[in-house]
Design an enzyme around this catalytic site. Structure first.
Site, short mmCIF file in Angstrom:
data_model
loop_
_atom_site.label_atom_id
_atom_site.label_comp_id
_atom_site.label_asym_id
_atom_site.label_seq_id
_atom_site.Cartn_x
_atom_site.Cartn_y
_atom_site.Cartn_z
N ASP B 103 0.86 -1.20 0.00
CA ASP B 103 0.00 0.00 0.00
C ASP B 103 0.89 1.24 0.00
O ASP B 103 2.10 1.15 0.27
CB ASP B 103 -0.94 0.01 1.20
N GLU B 169 0.18 -0.87 5.79
CA GLU B 169 1.26 -0.26 6.57
C GLU B 169 1.06 1.23 6.77
O GLU B 169 1.35 1.77 7.84
CB GLU B 169 2.61 -0.53 5.89
#
Lengths: 479, 479
Positions: B103, B169
């Site tokens: 991400d 994250e």
């Protein structure tokens, strides 16, 4: 000597025409003359015109002074007229200038009003609820009602009246100071004293005369260093943080119990004399009223006298907040690069705004120097207004006190206020005449709040008070 | 001993296939896998699937672990899968776990990007500009490129690889800690060491191995008194002001030059040993780099060593802001009734979050007691994360240092960082294995900023570095 029969007839007429006065107030409240809302500007003009119609009806000569335009929310708007009125021109009579304002604070039903703020409603206890009822439509209409009553009972008006009603009081009184300065030697030339009915009793049962207001000096203290906000993980511990510096400076301003620590600030506070001390004995005020207003028992003093003195005859310093730092809910590990801390000092006689600024500037620069920080400090006084205090021994106040005794059967409290009403000082300085604050409403009227009200009793007795005050002014020796 | 011919062939293949790798990164950057934007959640899943396709192509066995739902901006959303991959299962080889995330941070052209953030573009100096290029798509694809290269040149992979790639994250790594705890004795059972490529070189020319991160304890200090915000004119001087109390408390936390004043906080800071002192001598870092990053010369220390030590091996305390006070531009004479001040302590070995909280709580309560205020104090640690430090003497680090020498012809800097990467400590604690941070990108990549980039040189040499590191791991004695 005031003619007691005249007063008796005047009081009787006022009592008999209460509903007429309430209807008149209802008409005025129905005009949402919110000066701070560009979409309501037309209503402010409408309210001005409503007053002009009443001036005409009562034979008050007037001028609706155009004071130009201003810019608000990006729009250029015409300022509402300042209405200057004259009633009577007899050189043998005293001339009293009365000031008031016909604009009001904003109000929305959804703010928490129990009824439409623009429809005056009377509850079972005689509270006339509606925006502007107490601030300041009730009082300004009160003066006009008093004139009308004298006409109806066929009695000569006791003084020459000069009227100054503005429509921008709730939005900075734009244009007013210039007009007062311009007209000081012209329209306001013959004025012997000024009376403003735009504040409130201290409590809810006893009338007062207000003879003092605190001034204010508002400061913006900026500490800056890095060129951009930084991440505290990467930079924490390696750079001088503006926030740390500002917090340390701010911690040196005032003690938790309100003692201002800036050298020189307390030096010019007027000495407390016995006569003033005496005035506190009879004042209607209870600590419970303060605790109720602050919704806590976090008052500093355990007695009324010290509390009132702290509110209106000693300076105070409040820290309002910090611009540029993290202020939202939640967590953010920012190290702000530039922070502007805001605080203000409420000033009292004989403090001077320029000296206050000098003391603050000197002190903060010295303290900042001690920090050994590489950041930069900027000290700015963004607004300074002088305190105001009048002499309650002046004939203007004595006349008002006599009027209170005749209408309410008691001596008024002699009060001051902690906040500021700038026009008071403007009139005093421009005209060099005594200014009296003679309130109509009660301390719980909620002037800028929801469910603003004026008690029917205060309205009716207020009309009597304003009229009687003018009779007492006429009767009193003015030397 | 590492077979130099194998490395030579590997390097040659990587050099010859640079454009192929850049194309692969371009494909990944084109998927806007922003985990903090509910409208982009589908793209995060799309990015996960893109990786799964690559896993399949490379013969990596995998599981896409469903870690359930979470609520964000009032919506219930499916969490992106955590991809667990296995490549090789030879009991004679070491097993290395590599972690990364697929991400990315949000990005909008109008934030100040010079080109569409979702289209990877290469400028004339070889900077590959695009969101996620450096954080963390370049590094995770780097591992896969290294596997592919070994397959293409027909060389046996030197270790068993375990892969853990998450898609949350940048949004709190939801579900990750639980998964790691759950799989510690299962999927992660045979892991000998961990390597995370998700940080940056200290500067722009010299590779580094990172062996320490500071922890963080974030505090929310609330002082409350009155039941509602008050007008400073009416109440200033008569009530204990929460803002005054908070400011005084905050002034006692830290000195302008960063010394924490809370008793006990500095007691557990690990002693600075000669070996560590030695590591600072060769580190590529200039004060000018700090000054350039902070866009000012407001650094506390006049030398690099103290600056780096202050950043990563000593605690720091930053005051972030105040919630509930006036924070907008302009002037407001409010006396806030409840203010929440926020500050955080960056912690270092051997400080413990619980002890930090105890020290802060005790100190602030004692200091608040001294104020004599009637207000109320609440001290809350809203988030506590331990510091992390690893041993750079461990074979995992030695292998990485050898790899740096072979790829870059220099010894790596041994660095720590001032911020925190929580998963580092999670892996170390859950698996009880050495964790190495082996960055691919440079200090100026602008990971969370506009125009994020990864230099083509870093990408290509980074692929070589990750592959060579695994060869060095295979060759090194692990006892």
């Amino acid at each position: 000597m005031v003619n007691e029969t005249v007063l008796k007839n005047f009081f009787k007429y006022v009592d008999e025409n209460q509903d007429h006065y309430v209807d008149r107030l209802r008409e005025a409240v129905a005009i949402p003359s919110v000066s701070s809302d560009p979409d309501r500007r037309e209503d402010v003009f409408r309210m001005g015109n409503w007053l002009i119609e009443l001036f005409k009806k009562l034979g008050i000569s007037y001028e609706a002074v155009d004071v130009g335009n201003h810019v608000m929310s990006g729009k250029t708007l015409k300022l509402p007229p300042i209405l200057l009125g004259s009633y009577g021109n007899d050189p043998k009579k005293k001339t009293i200038l009365v000031y008031g304002h016909y604009d009001v604070q904003p109000a929305l039903l959804e703010d928490g009003w129990n009824s439409d703020p623009w429809k005056l409603v009377e509850d079972s206890t005689g509270r006339l609820v509606g925006r502007g009822s107490s601030d300041d439509k009730g009082p300004i209409i009160g003066w006009l009602n008093a004139i009308e009553a004298h006409q109806k009972i066929g009695v000569e008006f006791p003084v020459n009246l000069k009227i100054c009603f503005e429509g921008m009081e709730e939005n900075g009184s734009e244009g007013l100071d210039d007009l007062i300065a311009r007209e000081a030697d012209k329209y306001f030339k013959c004025v012997d004293a000024v009376c403003i009915s735009d504040n409130y009793w201290l409590g809810v049962t006893k009338p007062c005369l207000t003879y003092g207001l605190r001034g204010i000096s508002y400061f913006n203290i900026t500490v800056s260093g890095p060129g951009r906000d930084l991440h505290s993980g990467v930079f924490g511990g390696t750079v001088y943080e503006p926030m740390t510096d500002l917090i340390i400076l701010f911690s040196k301003l005032v003690t938790p119990n309100g003692k201002i620590l800036i050298p020189g600030i307390n030096d010019d506070v007027a000495e407390l004399k016995d006569e003033e001390m005496e005035t506190y004995r009879s004042i209607e005020f209870k600590l419970e009223e303060l605790q109720s207003a602050i919704e806590s028992k976090t008052n500093i003093y355990d007695n009324e006298t010290q509390t009132l003195q702290a509110r209106w005859r000693y300076p105070s310093l409040s820290i309002h907040g910090i611009e540029g730092a993290f202020s939202a809910p939640g967590v953010k590990t920012v190290l702000p690069c530039k922070v502007s801390g805001k605080f203000s000092i409420r000033s009292v006689p004989n403090m001077d705004p320029d000296k206050i600024t000098a003391c603050v500037d000197k002190f903060l620069r010295e303290e900042f120097g001690k920090l050994g920080s590489e950041n930069k400090l900027q000290v700015e006084c963004v607004h300074g207004a002088k305190p105001w205090v009048s002499s309650p021994d002046h004939w203007n106040f004595v006349a008002a006190a006599n009027a209170v005794e005749k209408v309410f059967n008691c001596k008024p409290d002699l009060t001051r206020e902690g906040g500021s009403i700038p026009v008071t000082l403007t009139f005093q300085d421009a005209l060099n005449k005594n200014v009296l604050l003679l309130p109509m409403g009660r301390g719980d009227d909620g002037a800028h709040s929801t469910n603003e009200k004026l008690d029917r009793h205060n309205y009716t007795e207020g009309i009597k008070l304003l009229g009687t005050y003018l009779h007492e002014v006429a009767a009193i020796k003015s030397t």
